[in-house]
Design a protein around this motif. Structure first.
Motif, PDB file in Angstrom:
ATOM      1  N   PRO A  64       0.828  -1.213   0.000  1.00  0.00           N
ATOM      2  CA  PRO A  64       0.000   0.000   0.000  1.00  0.00           C
ATOM      3  C   PRO A  64       0.858   1.257   0.000  1.00  0.00           C
ATOM      4  CG  PRO A  64       0.096  -0.924   2.200  1.00  0.00           C
ATOM      5  CD  PRO A  64       0.822  -1.893   1.303  1.00  0.00           C
ATOM      6  N   GLN A  65       0.231   2.365  -0.336  1.00  0.00           N
ATOM      7  CA  GLN A  65       0.960   3.632  -0.294  1.00  0.00           C
ATOM      8  C   GLN A  65       1.373   3.973   1.130  1.00  0.00           C
ATOM      9  OE1 GLN A  65      -1.590   6.504  -2.194  1.00  0.00           O
ATOM     10  NE2 GLN A  65      -1.267   5.658  -4.244  1.00  0.00           N
ATOM     11  N   PHE A  66       0.506   3.646   2.068  1.00  0.00           N
ATOM     12  CA  PHE A  66       0.803   3.851   3.485  1.00  0.00           C
ATOM     13  C   PHE A  66       0.360   2.593   4.232  1.00  0.00           C
ATOM     14  CE2 PHE A  66      -0.299   7.958   1.614  1.00  0.00           C
ATOM     15  CZ  PHE A  66       0.870   8.676   1.822  1.00  0.00           C
ATOM     16  N   GLY A  67       1.239   2.043   5.029  1.00  0.00           N
ATOM     17  CA  GLY A  67       0.879   0.859   5.784  1.00  0.00           C
ATOM     18  C   GLY A  67       1.775  -0.319   5.468  1.00  0.00           C
ATOM     19  N   ALA A  68       1.454  -1.421   6.100  1.00  0.00           N
ATOM     20  CA  ALA A  68       2.293  -2.616   5.994  1.00  0.00           C
ATOM     21  C   ALA A  68       1.942  -3.416   4.744  1.00  0.00           C
ATOM     22  CB  ALA A  68       2.112  -3.477   7.230  1.00  0.00           C
ATOM     23  N   PRO A  69       2.937  -3.975   4.064  1.00  0.00           N
ATOM     24  CA  PRO A  69       2.661  -4.865   2.924  1.00  0.00           C
ATOM     25  C   PRO A  69       2.106  -6.189   3.413  1.00  0.00           C
ATOM     26  CG  PRO A  69       5.008  -4.819   3.392  1.00  0.00           C
ATOM     27  CD  PRO A  69       4.380  -3.800   4.296  1.00  0.00           C
ATOM     28  N   GLU A  70       1.549  -6.955   2.487  1.00  0.00           N
ATOM     29  CA  GLU A  70       0.982  -8.248   2.856  1.00  0.00           C
ATOM     30  C   GLU A  70       1.041  -9.221   1.694  1.00  0.00           C
ATOM     31  OE1 GLU A  70      -2.754  -6.373   4.017  1.00  0.00           O
ATOM     32  OE2 GLU A  70      -3.764  -7.485   2.403  1.00  0.00           O
ATOM     33  N   ILE A  71       1.051 -10.504   2.027  1.00  0.00           N
ATOM     34  CA  ILE A  71       0.971 -11.576   1.044  1.00  0.00           C
ATOM     35  C   ILE A  71      -0.485 -12.021   0.972  1.00  0.00           C
ATOM     36  CG2 ILE A  71       1.692 -13.903   0.433  1.00  0.00           C
ATOM     37  CD1 ILE A  71       3.947 -11.938   0.156  1.00  0.00           C
ATOM     38  N   ASP A  72      -1.051 -12.001  -0.239  1.00  0.00           N
ATOM     39  CA  ASP A  72      -2.460 -12.336  -0.418  1.00  0.00           C
ATOM     40  C   ASP A  72      -2.629 -13.450  -1.443  1.00  0.00           C
ATOM     41  OD1 ASP A  72      -3.761 -10.310   1.296  1.00  0.00           O
ATOM     42  OD2 ASP A  72      -2.870  -8.896  -0.103  1.00  0.00           O
ATOM     43  N   TYR A  73      -3.774 -14.120  -1.339  1.00  0.00           N
ATOM     44  CA  TYR A  73      -4.148 -15.171  -2.282  1.00  0.00           C
ATOM     45  C   TYR A  73      -5.548 -14.885  -2.789  1.00  0.00           C
ATOM     46  CZ  TYR A  73      -6.097 -19.627  -3.829  1.00  0.00           C
ATOM     47  OH  TYR A  73      -6.739 -20.606  -4.551  1.00  0.00           O
ATOM     48  N   ALA A  74      -5.757 -15.088  -4.090  1.00  0.00           N
ATOM     49  CA  ALA A  74      -7.076 -14.893  -4.683  1.00  0.00           C
ATOM     50  C   ALA A  74      -7.351 -16.019  -5.662  1.00  0.00           C
ATOM     51  CB  ALA A  74      -7.157 -13.539  -5.386  1.00  0.00           C
ATOM     52  N   SER A  75      -8.640 -16.398  -5.778  1.00  0.00           N
ATOM     53  CA  SER A  75      -9.022 -17.461  -6.700  1.00  0.00           C
ATOM     54  C   SER A  75     -10.460 -17.251  -7.160  1.00  0.00           C
ATOM     55  CB  SER A  75      -8.892 -18.827  -6.025  1.00  0.00           C
ATOM     56  OG  SER A  75      -9.403 -19.849  -6.863  1.00  0.00           O
ATOM     57  N   ASN A  76     -10.735 -17.700  -8.388  1.00  0.00           N
ATOM     58  CA  ASN A  76     -12.107 -17.677  -8.892  1.00  0.00           C
ATOM     59  C   ASN A  76     -12.693 -19.079  -8.952  1.00  0.00           C
ATOM     60  OD1 ASN A  76     -10.734 -18.802 -11.036  1.00  0.00           O
ATOM     61  ND2 ASN A  76     -11.681 -17.504 -12.603  1.00  0.00           N
ATOM     62  N   ALA A  77     -12.118 -20.032  -8.210  1.00  0.00           N
ATOM     63  CA  ALA A  77     -12.562 -21.428  -8.250  1.00  0.00           C
ATOM     64  C   ALA A  77     -13.993 -21.590  -7.744  1.00  0.00           C
ATOM     65  CB  ALA A  77     -11.620 -22.310  -7.435  1.00  0.00           C
ATOM     66  N   SER A  78     -14.475 -20.681  -6.905  1.00  0.00           N
ATOM     67  CA  SER A  78     -15.828 -20.776  -6.370  1.00  0.00           C
ATOM     68  C   SER A  78     -16.870 -20.184  -7.309  1.00  0.00           C
ATOM     69  CB  SER A  78     -15.904 -20.078  -5.014  1.00  0.00           C
ATOM     70  OG  SER A  78     -15.642 -18.691  -5.150  1.00  0.00           O
ATOM     71  N   GLY A  79     -16.433 -19.641  -8.434  1.00  0.00           N
ATOM     72  CA  GLY A  79     -17.343 -18.995  -9.370  1.00  0.00           C
ATOM     73  C   GLY A  79     -17.265 -17.485  -9.323  1.00  0.00           C
ATOM     74  N   SER A  80     -16.748 -16.940  -8.247  1.00  0.00           N
ATOM     75  CA  SER A  80     -16.491 -15.505  -8.126  1.00  0.00           C
ATOM     76  C   SER A  80     -15.154 -15.330  -7.419  1.00  0.00           C
ATOM     77  CB  SER A  80     -17.614 -14.816  -7.339  1.00  0.00           C
ATOM     78  OG  SER A  80     -17.730 -15.375  -6.040  1.00  0.00           O
ATOM     79  N   TRP A  81     -14.586 -14.152  -7.504  1.00  0.00           N
ATOM     80  CA  TRP A  81     -13.266 -13.941  -6.930  1.00  0.00           C
ATOM     81  C   TRP A  81     -13.334 -13.887  -5.409  1.00  0.00           C
ATOM     82  CZ3 TRP A  81      -8.727 -14.629  -9.025  1.00  0.00           C
ATOM     83  CH2 TRP A  81      -8.619 -14.607 -10.413  1.00  0.00           C
TER      84      TRP A  81
END
Length: 231
Positions: free
Chosen positions: A64-81
């Protein structure tokens, strides 16, 4: 990246600056309308894999522009993100994660929180994430890469600041590792063939693309291509 389970497994690296992470899917040379995966402003450094059901799995470092970075996961396997946070990192920490899927189409992610700490392995087991350290030295290193073979063994490779390359692999619950001197600047890829022989591509300090192969406990390297200067 695991490329065995679909006609066209994709492993795509994205670096989107000050934009929301988006995905497009192409069929028959036509691209669909981009889908916004993450609405937040900031920088995104992502890796993508497609499973055997043609569902997308994305792992990314969000800064982010301000704040802590993070590791994220995303998937559309359920039919939506669906997006979830794996770990919030200290300021100025983190590397672009890499992602593969196993035979159950479950994600396997590697990333580094601190560059001097061992890379972390995150495996989704159906309901929960199991996050643990890879068996590696505590030394400055680059972003790790992951491959899952046909037997669901996990293979990870990354380069150390002393120009060596670390290769670790997990068979069942047992880890093994091997380090070799390669004059490496950056590890660019890893694949394991049907005989469980790993092939690691990397750029050396002269800018040449090399391939290292572990056969019978011995590392061998060969030149893939040299840079053409002036073009």
């Amino acid at each position: 990246m695991n490329i065995r389970k679909a006609p066209c497994f994709a492993a795509i690296s994205l670096a989107c600056l000050s934009m929301a992470l988006a995905a497009t899917v192409g069929f028959c040379a036509e691209w669909s309308t981009p889908l916004v995966i993450d609405q937040r402003d900031g920088d995104y450094y992502a890796s993508v894999v497609v499973d055997s059901d043609e569902d997308l799995h994305v792992a990314y470092l969000y800064v982010p522009q301000f704040g802590a970075p993070e590791i994220d996961y995303a998937s559309n396997a359920s039919g939506s993100w669906h997006t979830e946070k794996l770990e919030e990192l200290p300021m100025l920490a983190g590397t672009r994660p890499d992602i593969a899927v196993n035979s159950d189409r479950e994600p396997v992610i590697v990333y580094s929180a601190y560059s001097a700490d061992p890379p972390k392995l995150a495996v989704f087991g159906g309901r929960f994430w199991d996050i643990s350290d890879c068996p590696a030295l505590e030394m400055q290193h680059g972003a790790p890469l992951v491959f899952v073979d046909r037997d669901d063994n996990i293979h990870v490779a990354f380069g150390y600041a002393d120009k060596s390359i670390q290769y670790v692999w997990k068979t069942g619950i047992h880890w093994q590792r091997s380090i070799f001197q390669a004059n490496a600047a950056e590890v660019t890829g890893i694949v394991v063939d049907s005989s469980r022989v790993p092939h690691i591509t990397y750029l050396n300090r002269e800018g040449k693309l090399m391939c290292a192969t572990l056969t019978d406990g011995e590392w061998g390297t060969e030149l893939v291509v040299s840079p053409t200067y002036g073009m």
